[in-house]
Design a protein around this motif. Structure first.
Motif, PDB file in Angstrom:
ATOM      1  N   PHE A 106      -2.725   5.799  -6.437  1.00  0.00           N
ATOM      2  CA  PHE A 106      -4.062   6.093  -5.918  1.00  0.00           C
ATOM      3  C   PHE A 106      -4.468   7.547  -6.156  1.00  0.00           C
ATOM      4  O   PHE A 106      -5.532   7.953  -5.696  1.00  0.00           O
ATOM      5  CB  PHE A 106      -4.124   5.762  -4.429  1.00  0.00           C
ATOM      6  N   ASP A 107      -3.641   8.285  -6.867  1.00  0.00           N
ATOM      7  CA  ASP A 107      -3.979   9.674  -7.161  1.00  0.00           C
ATOM      8  C   ASP A 107      -5.184   9.711  -8.110  1.00  0.00           C
ATOM      9  O   ASP A 107      -5.291   8.887  -9.018  1.00  0.00           O
ATOM     10  CB  ASP A 107      -2.798  10.397  -7.826  1.00  0.00           C
ATOM     11  N   PHE A 131       0.831  -1.204   0.000  1.00  0.00           N
ATOM     12  CA  PHE A 131       0.000   0.000   0.000  1.00  0.00           C
ATOM     13  C   PHE A 131       0.867   1.256   0.000  1.00  0.00           C
ATOM     14  O   PHE A 131       0.650   2.171  -0.808  1.00  0.00           O
ATOM     15  CB  PHE A 131      -0.933  -0.007   1.215  1.00  0.00           C
ATOM     16  N   ILE A 132       1.837   1.319   0.889  1.00  0.00           N
ATOM     17  CA  ILE A 132       2.718   2.497   0.965  1.00  0.00           C
ATOM     18  C   ILE A 132       3.479   2.675  -0.350  1.00  0.00           C
ATOM     19  O   ILE A 132       3.638   3.795  -0.837  1.00  0.00           O
ATOM     20  CB  ILE A 132       3.685   2.381   2.159  1.00  0.00           C
ATOM     21  N   GLY A 133       3.935   1.579  -0.944  1.00  0.00           N
ATOM     22  CA  GLY A 133       4.606   1.673  -2.240  1.00  0.00           C
ATOM     23  C   GLY A 133       3.689   2.265  -3.300  1.00  0.00           C
ATOM     24  O   GLY A 133       4.102   3.105  -4.101  1.00  0.00           O
ATOM     25  N   GLY A 134       2.418   1.848  -3.312  1.00  0.00           N
ATOM     26  CA  GLY A 134       1.455   2.395  -4.262  1.00  0.00           C
ATOM     27  C   GLY A 134       1.209   3.869  -4.040  1.00  0.00           C
ATOM     28  O   GLY A 134       1.096   4.648  -4.992  1.00  0.00           O
ATOM     29  N   VAL A 135       1.139   4.289  -2.775  1.00  0.00           N
ATOM     30  CA  VAL A 135       0.966   5.713  -2.461  1.00  0.00           C
ATOM     31  C   VAL A 135       2.159   6.508  -2.985  1.00  0.00           C
ATOM     32  O   VAL A 135       2.005   7.540  -3.655  1.00  0.00           O
ATOM     33  CB  VAL A 135       0.785   5.925  -0.942  1.00  0.00           C
ATOM     34  N   LYS A 136       3.358   6.032  -2.696  1.00  0.00           N
ATOM     35  CA  LYS A 136       4.567   6.742  -3.135  1.00  0.00           C
ATOM     36  C   LYS A 136       4.669   6.822  -4.650  1.00  0.00           C
ATOM     37  O   LYS A 136       5.201   7.788  -5.187  1.00  0.00           O
ATOM     38  CB  LYS A 136       5.809   6.063  -2.566  1.00  0.00           C
TER      39      LYS A 136
END
Length: 69
Positions: free
Chosen positions: A66-67, A57-62
Motif C-alpha cells: 500500500f506504499d 491487510f496487515i500482511g499487505g502493509v508489512k
C-alpha cells in the motif's frame, strides 16, 4: 458481547504519540475479527473485518503493498 464502540477495548499505535489527529484505533471483535475507527471520531462509523481479512491487510502493509509509488 455487544459490538458497540463503547463496549470494545480500543488500541492505537504507539507511533501516534499524544496527537490523535492522524490515527486509527483497532479493537478485537468477538470471534476474532477486528474493528477499525478514526480516533478523532470515536462515536463515528467502524470498519469491521474478519480475522482473515485483517491478517491479509496487515500482511499487505508489512509487504509494502500500500506504499505510494
Amino acid at each position: 458481547m455487544d459490538k458497540s464502540p463503547s463496549n470494545l477495548i480500543w488500541r492505537k499505535s504507539s507511533l501516534s504519540g499524544t496527537n490523535n489527529d492522524d490515527c486509527v484505533e483497532v479493537a478485537n471483535l468477538p470471534g476474532g475479527g477486528r474493528a477499525v475507527r478514526d480516533s478523532k471520531n470515536p462515536n463515528g462509523p467502524m470498519l469491521n473485518c474478519t480475522f482473515n481479512e485483517w491478517r491479509a491487510f496487515i500482511g499487505g502493509v508489512k509487504n509494502g503493498e500500500f506504499d505510494q509509488r
